[in-house]
Scaffold this active site. Structure first.
Site, short mmCIF file in Angstrom:
data_model
loop_
_atom_site.label_atom_id
_atom_site.label_comp_id
_atom_site.label_asym_id
_atom_site.label_seq_id
_atom_site.Cartn_x
_atom_site.Cartn_y
_atom_site.Cartn_z
N ASP A 1 -6.28 5.69 1.41
CA ASP A 1 -6.24 4.28 1.06
C ASP A 1 -7.63 3.70 1.33
OD1 ASP A 1 -5.73 1.48 1.16
OD2 ASP A 1 -3.62 1.90 1.59
N GLN B 1 -4.85 -12.48 -5.52
CA GLN B 1 -3.81 -13.03 -6.40
C GLN B 1 -4.32 -14.02 -7.46
OE1 GLN B 1 -1.13 -14.30 -3.30
NE2 GLN B 1 -1.11 -12.23 -2.46
N HIS C 1 0.85 -1.20 0.00
CA HIS C 1 0.00 0.00 0.00
C HIS C 1 0.87 1.25 0.00
CE1 HIS C 1 -3.98 -1.93 0.94
NE2 HIS C 1 -3.12 -2.93 1.06
N1 UDP Z 1 9.18 -5.74 -3.07
C1 UDP Z 1 10.43 -5.22 -2.88
N2 UDP Z 1 11.45 -6.08 -2.61
C2 UDP Z 1 11.29 -7.41 -2.54
C3 UDP Z 1 10.00 -7.93 -2.74
C4 UDP Z 1 8.96 -7.06 -3.01
O1 UDP Z 1 10.66 -4.03 -2.98
O2 UDP Z 1 12.28 -8.08 -2.27
C5 UDP Z 1 8.08 -4.79 -3.34
C6 UDP Z 1 7.52 -4.95 -4.72
O3 UDP Z 1 8.28 -4.17 -5.62
C7 UDP Z 1 6.09 -4.49 -4.56
C8 UDP Z 1 5.77 -4.74 -3.08
O4 UDP Z 1 7.01 -5.03 -2.44
O5 UDP Z 1 5.97 -3.12 -4.85
C9 UDP Z 1 4.87 -5.92 -2.85
O6 UDP Z 1 3.58 -5.62 -3.23
P1 UDP Z 1 2.64 -6.68 -3.91
O7 UDP Z 1 1.33 -6.01 -4.17
O8 UDP Z 1 3.29 -7.30 -5.08
O9 UDP Z 1 2.50 -7.83 -2.84
P2 UDP Z 1 2.11 -7.83 -1.27
O10 UDP Z 1 3.37 -7.65 -0.54
O11 UDP Z 1 1.13 -6.72 -1.04
O12 UDP Z 1 1.54 -9.19 -1.10
#
Ligand code: UDP
Length: 459
Positions: free
Chosen positions: A109, A371, A19
Site C-alpha cells: 500500500d 473526495q 485500503h
Molecule cells: N462500505 C461497506 N459498507 C458500508 C459502507 C461502505 O462495505 O456500509 C465499503 C464500500 O463498499 C467501500 C469502502 O467501505 O469499499 C469505503 O471506501 P471509500 O474509499 O469509499 O471511503 P473511505 O471509507 O475510505 O472514506
C-alpha cells in the site's frame, strides 16, 4: 497461466476499510490466476479477513490490541508502523524464504512507503499500490515535482495541468487546498511520491478507459499499471460466488437491508453512505436527514455510530415506508439491488468505482481528502451524477439536497446521467474480462514476474 503456483505475491495493506478492500481484492485475483497469494495486515485487523484461496498473515504495527485508535495521532501511528512493521514484515518474508514458496514480489500500500526498503533489503520485486484515482495521484505527483507550488493564490485558478480538467479551489483535495491545516497528511503523501519511481511496478485502482488522459500523461513518469476496478468479480460479470471483498471491519446488516429493499419498487430507493472515515458535521447530518424526509422517496442510510447523532425527531418519525438507518452493510449488494435509484456519496474512491461499475447515478457531497476531486471528475468528466452545492458554511442545505436528488433522478440531466452510468457499468465489466485493459495489465505483470524469477534462478 492459470494453475501455475511457482510465483508468490505478498500484498501489504494499510489497515483501513478503504485500503483493505482493493488490496484484498487484488490478492484474491492473484490466487485466481494460480499464484501463491499472501495478504499481510495488522494483528488487530487480521481476524476480520476471510477470503478463500489466499494466506492471511498478521504483522505488527505496534498497536496489536486496539489498532489505530490506540495511537495518539496519525503521525504517531505511521511512525510506529514504520519501525515495528518493517521488522515484522522482514520476519514474515524471511519465514517464507526457506519454504517452497519464497516471496517473489511485495505489493505494498503506497501509504506504507517504508515497505519498499524492506523489499529491497530482502531482494524481492517491489510494487506500490495506489488506492486513489490516477487524477488525484497525478496532482500529488505535480506537487512533488514542483509543477504546482503551494499555497495556491486566486491567480492560480483555473488550475490547468496535463491530463486534468481545469480545476477550481473547491475541486482540489483538501490537503492541497488547505496545506497548512493538513500539513501532516500532505507530508506523508509527499513521502510516498518521492520513491514511486524506484518500484518495478506502480499499480493503481482505476482503469485506462476511465482516466485515459492521465494514463497518457503519467505512464512515462512511473512504471504505471491501471488494474482496476478492484471489485468482487461477481459485480463485474465474472466469478458469481465472489460477492464480497472479505474483510469487513464491522458487522453488516446486509440481510435485513436486502429484505427491506425487496419490498420496494425498482428505481425508488436512495442509498446514502459516507464511508468509513469521514466525520460528517452534525449540522450536515441534520440537513441530510430533513432533506431526505422532505423528498418522500424511501431511503437506506448507513450511519456510523460516532459523537454525531441523528436528530431524535427524525429517528422517531421513521418507519419501513419512509426509510431505514443501519450502521454498516455490504455496500455492493445494496448498490446492485434493482430498487436503488441514487447513491448519495462522500466520493471516497472505492465508493466512486463501485457506483460507476454498478451503474448507479450519484449525488456527491464530498467531505475532505481526495473526495472533492473525485466529485469533480464524476460530475464533469464521467457525467454520472451531480455535485450538491455547499452554502457559505460549507454545508449542503436540506433544500439543495432535495433539489439535487430530484435532478439526478428526474431532472433535465437525468437521462444523460442514466445513459452514461449504464455505459460505464458495461465498460468496467469489459475492462476486467479477457482481453480487457486491466486484465491484460495483470497478465503482463505476471509474465514479467515469471521472467524476472527465471532470470534470478539462472544467476
Ligand atoms: N462500505 C461497506 N459498507 C458500508 C459502507 C461502505 O462495505 O456500509 C465499503 C464500500 O463498499 C467501500 C469502502 O467501505 O469499499 C469505503 O471506501 P471509500 O474509499 O469509499 O471511503 P473511505 O471509507 O475510505 O472514506
Amino acid at each position: 497461466m492459470e494453475g501455475e503456483t511457482s510465483r508468490h505475491v505478498m500484498v501489504l495493506t494499510y489497515p483501513a476499510q478503504g485500503h483493505i478492500n482493493p488490496l484484498l481484492q487484488f490478492t484474491k485475483l492473484m490466487a485466481l490466476k494460480g499464484i501463491k497469494a499472501t495478504f499481510a495486515t495488522t494483528r488487530y485487523t487480521a481476524s476480520a479477513i476471510q477470503a478463500p484461496g489466499i494466506t492471511i498473515e498478521p504483522i505488527s504495527d505496534g498497536f496489536d490490541e486496539g489498532g489505530f485508535k490506540q495511537a495518539s495521532s496519525l503521525q504517531a501511528y505511521l511512525n510506529s508502523f514504520k519501525v515495528i512493521g518493517s521488522k515484522s514484515l522482514t520476519e514474515l518474508i524471511q519465514k517464507f524464504s526457506n519454504s517452497c514458496y519464497p516471496v517473489d514480489c511485495l505489493v505494498y500500500d503506497s501509504l506504507l512507503p517504508w515497505a519498499l526498503d524492506v523489499a529491497k533489503e530482502m531482494g524481492v520485486c517491489k510494487a506500490a499500490f495506489l488506492t486513489n484515482s490516477a487524477s488525484v495521484c497525478s496532482l500529488y505527483w505535480y506537487l512533488h515535482h514542483d509543477l504546482l507550488s503551494l499555497p495556491l493564490t486566486p491567480n492560480s485558478f483555473p488550475l490547468v495541468l496535463p491530463g486534468l480538467p481545469d480545476l477550481q479551489p473547491s475541486d482540489l483535495p483538501s490537503f492541497i487546498a488547505h496545506p497548512l491545516e493538513f500539513s501532516g497528511y500532505l507530508g506523508s503523501i509527499m513521502e510516498q511520491f518521492s520513491t514511486l519511481e524506484e518500484n518495478d511496478w506502480v499499480f493503481i485502482n482505476t482503469f485506462a478507459e476511465l482516466e485515459t488522459e492521465i494514463e497518457k500523461a503519467m505512464s512515462e513518469k512511473w512504471p504505471l499499471m491501471m488494474v482496476g476496478p478492484m471489485l468482487p468479480s461477481a459485480y463485474l460479470g465474472q466469478q458469481m460466488e465472489d460477492r464480497e471483498y472479505g474483510g469487513s471491519l464491522w458487522n453488516q446488516a446486509t440481510e435485513n437491508c436486502l429484505r427491506w429493499l425487496d419490498t420496494k419498487p425498482s428505481n425508488s430507493v436512495i442509498y446514502i453512505s459516507f464511508g468509513s472515515m469521514a466525520e460528517v458535521p452534525g449540522k450536515q447530518v441534520e440537513e441530510i436527514a430533513w432533506g431526505l424526509k422532505n423528498l418522500e422517496s424511501p431511503f437506506l442510510w448507513v450511519f456510523r455510530e460516532s459523537d454525531t447523532k441523528l436528530p431524535p425527531e427524525f429517528l422517531s418519525s421513521l418507519n419501513d415506508e419512509i426509510g431505514v438507518v443501519v450502521s454498516w452493510c455490504n455496500q455492493l449488494e445494496v448498490l446492485a439491488h434493482p430498487a436503488i435509484c441514487c447513491f448519495i456519496t462522500h466520493c471516497g474512491w472505492n465508493s466512486m468505482l463501485e457506483g460507476l461499475s454498478l451503474g448507479v447515478p450519484m449525488l456527491a457531497i464530498p467531505q475532505w481528502s481526495d473526495q472533492p476531486m473525485n466529485a469533480k471528475m464524476m460530475e464533469d468528466v464521467w457525467k454520472v451524477g451531480v455535485r450538491a452545492k455547499k452554502g457559505s458554511e460549507g454545508i449542503v442545505s436540506r433544500e439543495e439536497i432535495e433539489r439535487s436528488v430530484r435532478e439526478v433522478i428526474a431532472g433535465l440531466s437525468s437521462e444523460e446521467i442514466k445513459k452514461n452510468s449504464c455505459s460505464w457499468c458495461k465498460q468496467a465489466a469489459r475492462t476486467v474480462s479477457k482481453g480487457g485493459s486491466s486484465e491484460s495489465n495483470i497478465d503482463k505483470f505476471l509474465q514479467t514476474l515469471q521472467k524476472k524469477k527465471a532470470a534470478q534462478s539462472y544467476k
